[in-house]
Write an enzyme that holds these catalytic residues in place. Sequence first.
Site, PDB file in Angstrom:
ATOM      1  N   CYS A 108       0.809  -1.220   0.000  1.00  0.00           N
ATOM      2  CA  CYS A 108       0.000   0.000   0.000  1.00  0.00           C
ATOM      3  C   CYS A 108       0.841   1.269   0.000  1.00  0.00           C
ATOM      4  CB  CYS A 108      -0.943   0.001   1.189  1.00  0.00           C
ATOM      5  SG  CYS A 108      -1.849  -1.532   1.322  1.00  0.00           S
ATOM      6  N   HIS A 232      -2.937   6.797   2.975  1.00  0.00           N
ATOM      7  CA  HIS A 232      -3.425   5.493   2.533  1.00  0.00           C
ATOM      8  C   HIS A 232      -4.808   5.268   3.138  1.00  0.00           C
ATOM      9  CE1 HIS A 232      -3.929   1.408   1.535  1.00  0.00           C
ATOM     10  NE2 HIS A 232      -3.611   0.910   2.715  1.00  0.00           N
ATOM     11  N   ASN A 262     -10.208  -0.436   1.099  1.00  0.00           N
ATOM     12  CA  ASN A 262      -8.752  -0.364   0.945  1.00  0.00           C
ATOM     13  C   ASN A 262      -8.370  -0.938  -0.417  1.00  0.00           C
ATOM     14  OD1 ASN A 262      -5.998  -0.795   1.022  1.00  0.00           O
ATOM     15  ND2 ASN A 262      -5.976  -1.624   3.103  1.00  0.00           N
TER      16      ASN A 262
HETATM   17  N1  ACO Z   1     -17.850  -8.020  11.560  1.00  0.00           N
HETATM   18  C1  ACO Z   1     -18.086  -8.277  12.864  1.00  0.00           C
HETATM   19  N2  ACO Z   1     -17.117  -8.613  13.720  1.00  0.00           N
HETATM   20  C2  ACO Z   1     -15.853  -8.688  13.255  1.00  0.00           C
HETATM   21  C3  ACO Z   1     -15.544  -8.433  11.907  1.00  0.00           C
HETATM   22  C4  ACO Z   1     -16.596  -8.100  11.047  1.00  0.00           C
HETATM   23  N3  ACO Z   1     -16.424  -7.829   9.738  1.00  0.00           N
HETATM   24  N4  ACO Z   1     -14.224  -8.590  11.737  1.00  0.00           N
HETATM   25  C5  ACO Z   1     -13.713  -8.913  12.936  1.00  0.00           C
HETATM   26  N5  ACO Z   1     -14.703  -8.975  13.842  1.00  0.00           N
HETATM   27  C6  ACO Z   1     -14.613  -9.304  15.269  1.00  0.00           C
HETATM   28  C7  ACO Z   1     -13.362 -10.046  15.619  1.00  0.00           C
HETATM   29  O1  ACO Z   1     -13.539 -11.428  15.366  1.00  0.00           O
HETATM   30  C8  ACO Z   1     -13.220  -9.745  17.082  1.00  0.00           C
HETATM   31  O2  ACO Z   1     -14.050 -10.628  17.811  1.00  0.00           O
HETATM   32  P1  ACO Z   1     -13.529 -11.284  19.186  1.00  0.00           P
HETATM   33  O3  ACO Z   1     -13.278 -10.103  20.095  1.00  0.00           O
HETATM   34  O4  ACO Z   1     -14.666 -12.139  19.564  1.00  0.00           O
HETATM   35  O5  ACO Z   1     -12.276 -12.008  18.819  1.00  0.00           O
HETATM   36  C9  ACO Z   1     -13.826  -8.350  17.232  1.00  0.00           C
HETATM   37  O6  ACO Z   1     -14.551  -8.112  16.014  1.00  0.00           O
HETATM   38  C10 ACO Z   1     -12.819  -7.254  17.425  1.00  0.00           C
HETATM   39  O7  ACO Z   1     -11.744  -7.465  16.523  1.00  0.00           O
HETATM   40  P2  ACO Z   1     -10.506  -6.489  16.457  1.00  0.00           P
HETATM   41  O8  ACO Z   1      -9.531  -7.046  15.481  1.00  0.00           O
HETATM   42  O9  ACO Z   1     -10.038  -6.132  17.820  1.00  0.00           O
HETATM   43  O10 ACO Z   1     -11.232  -5.196  15.870  1.00  0.00           O
HETATM   44  P3  ACO Z   1     -10.580  -3.825  15.521  1.00  0.00           P
HETATM   45  O11 ACO Z   1     -11.323  -2.756  16.165  1.00  0.00           O
HETATM   46  O12 ACO Z   1      -9.086  -3.861  15.669  1.00  0.00           O
HETATM   47  O13 ACO Z   1     -10.888  -3.712  13.948  1.00  0.00           O
HETATM   48  C11 ACO Z   1      -9.783  -4.059  11.864  1.00  0.00           C
HETATM   49  C12 ACO Z   1     -10.416  -4.702  13.088  1.00  0.00           C
HETATM   50  C13 ACO Z   1     -10.846  -3.256  11.137  1.00  0.00           C
HETATM   51  C14 ACO Z   1      -9.243  -5.127  10.959  1.00  0.00           C
HETATM   52  C15 ACO Z   1      -8.654  -3.109  12.344  1.00  0.00           C
HETATM   53  O14 ACO Z   1      -7.809  -3.789  13.232  1.00  0.00           O
HETATM   54  C16 ACO Z   1      -7.844  -2.582  11.206  1.00  0.00           C
HETATM   55  O15 ACO Z   1      -8.316  -1.800  10.389  1.00  0.00           O
HETATM   56  N6  ACO Z   1      -6.548  -2.948  11.157  1.00  0.00           N
HETATM   57  C17 ACO Z   1      -5.664  -2.477  10.128  1.00  0.00           C
HETATM   58  C18 ACO Z   1      -5.976  -3.212   8.880  1.00  0.00           C
HETATM   59  C19 ACO Z   1      -5.238  -2.634   7.709  1.00  0.00           C
HETATM   60  O16 ACO Z   1      -5.059  -1.445   7.607  1.00  0.00           O
HETATM   61  N7  ACO Z   1      -4.836  -3.521   6.824  1.00  0.00           N
HETATM   62  C20 ACO Z   1      -4.239  -3.215   5.637  1.00  0.00           C
HETATM   63  C21 ACO Z   1      -2.926  -2.493   5.754  1.00  0.00           C
HETATM   64  S1  ACO Z   1      -1.821  -2.890   4.549  1.00  0.00           S
HETATM   65  C22 ACO Z   1      -2.666  -3.120   3.189  1.00  0.00           C
HETATM   66  O17 ACO Z   1      -3.460  -2.235   2.919  1.00  0.00           O
HETATM   67  C23 ACO Z   1      -2.478  -4.336   2.370  1.00  0.00           C
END
Ligand code: ACO
Length: 309
Positions: A108, A232, A262
Site C-alpha cells: 500500500c 493510505h 482499501n
Molecule cells: N464483523 C463483525 N465482527 C468482526 C468483523 C466483522 N467484519 N471482523 C472482525 N470482527 C470481530 C473479531 O472477530 C473480534 O471478535 P472477538 O473479540 O470475539 O475475537 C472483534 O470483532 C474485534 O476485533 P478487532 O480485530 O479487535 O477489531 P478492531 O477494532 O481492531 O478492527 C480491523 C479490526 C478493522 C481489521 C482493524 O484492526 C484494522 O483496520 N486494522 C488495520 C488493517 C489494515 O489497515 N490492513 C491493511 C494495511 S496494509 C494493506 O493495505 C495491504
Amino acid sequence: MGGSIIGWGSHLPELVVTNADFAARLDTSDEWITERTGIRERRMGGLTSTMAIAAAKVAIDRAGIAPEEIDTLIVATTTPDQAIPATSSVIHAALGLRGGAFDLNAACAGFAYALVTADGLLRSGQRCVLVIGSDTLSSVTDQEDRSTAVLFGDGAAAVVIKADDSDHFLLAYDLGVDGTLAPVLYQDHGGYIHMDGREVFRRAVRAEVDSITTVLDHAGLSAADIALFVPHQANIRIIEAVNQRVGFDLAHTAVILDRTGNTSAASIPLALVEAADSGRLRPGDRVLMSGFGAGMTWASAIIEWGVSA
Ligand code: ACO
C-alpha cells in the site's frame, strides 16, 4: 531537474458491494463495519491491467501528450495479472508506449514509492513518467472471512509527471521497511491475505506518524503548511489517529475509503485524483502523501501541485 503532475485519471469497477451485501451472507453488520473502519461500500471486479489502462488513458488525455512521449511506466501493484510477465508489459502494449516499464511492489506504500522513483528518473534526465497504482485485492481475499473480506476493494489511478523548469518535483520524501514485521500481513502464492489486524493498526499509526514527521522536517515545513494530506485509505480510525498526532484535520485530508475500501497501491492516487477532479487543489498547494503496507513498508512524499485543476 524538476517536474509536476500534468495529467491524472482513475478507474473503478462497476460492481458496488455494500456493507449490507456482506451482512446478508456473513456474521457481520453495516454498523460494525462502518464504526470500526469507516467503509460503507467498495468496488470489485476487473483485472489490475484493464483498470490501470482505463485510468492511464484518462491521465494521458488530460495531460495532452502523445503516449510515445512517456519515457518510463511504473506500475505500483501487489496483485499483478500474472506472476510473469510484469503487468506493466501488458499495460505498455495496450497504451502504445515506447519507453521502459516495470512493476513495483511496496504494497500500500507502492504509489508513494513510485513517485520517489519517478523523481529520480526526472533527475537523471527523463522528461515524462507515467505512474499507476492498480490493485485487485478482492481477488486475493477470502470472501468468506469477515475479518478481511469487508476491508478490501479494487481500483486504479494514474498520474503523468512531466519535467519542467522548476528545480524540484518532490519537496521531500521518506521511504522505509521493517521486514521483521512481514508475518503480520502476507499472502502465499495461490492463497489469501492473512492479517493480524490489531497489530497492523498499531504499527501503521506509528509508522505513518514517524514518516510524516520526518518528511515535514526534511522539507522544513509544519502541518499547517500542507494544503492537503492524502493518506493510505485503510481505516478512518487510522487516519484520525494519525491526524490527531501530527496536527492535520479532516477538512484538509482526502478521504475516499467510505466508497472504495482499501485498494492498496491505488488508494492514495484515487484520493489524489478525486481531490484534483473536484477542484480541491490549486497551483502551489503542498500535498503530503503517506502510505504503509505489507512488508511492512511505509513511504511519505511532499509535492507542490503545479497545474490548474
Ligand atoms: N464483523 C463483525 N465482527 C468482526 C468483523 C466483522 N467484519 N471482523 C472482525 N470482527 C470481530 C473479531 O472477530 C473480534 O471478535 P472477538 O473479540 O470475539 O475475537 C472483534 O470483532 C474485534 O476485533 P478487532 O480485530 O479487535 O477489531 P478492531 O477494532 O481492531 O478492527 C480491523 C479490526 C478493522 C481489521 C482493524 O484492526 C484494522 O483496520 N486494522 C488495520 C488493517 C489494515 O489497515 N490492513 C491493511 C494495511 S496494509 C494493506 O493495505 C495491504
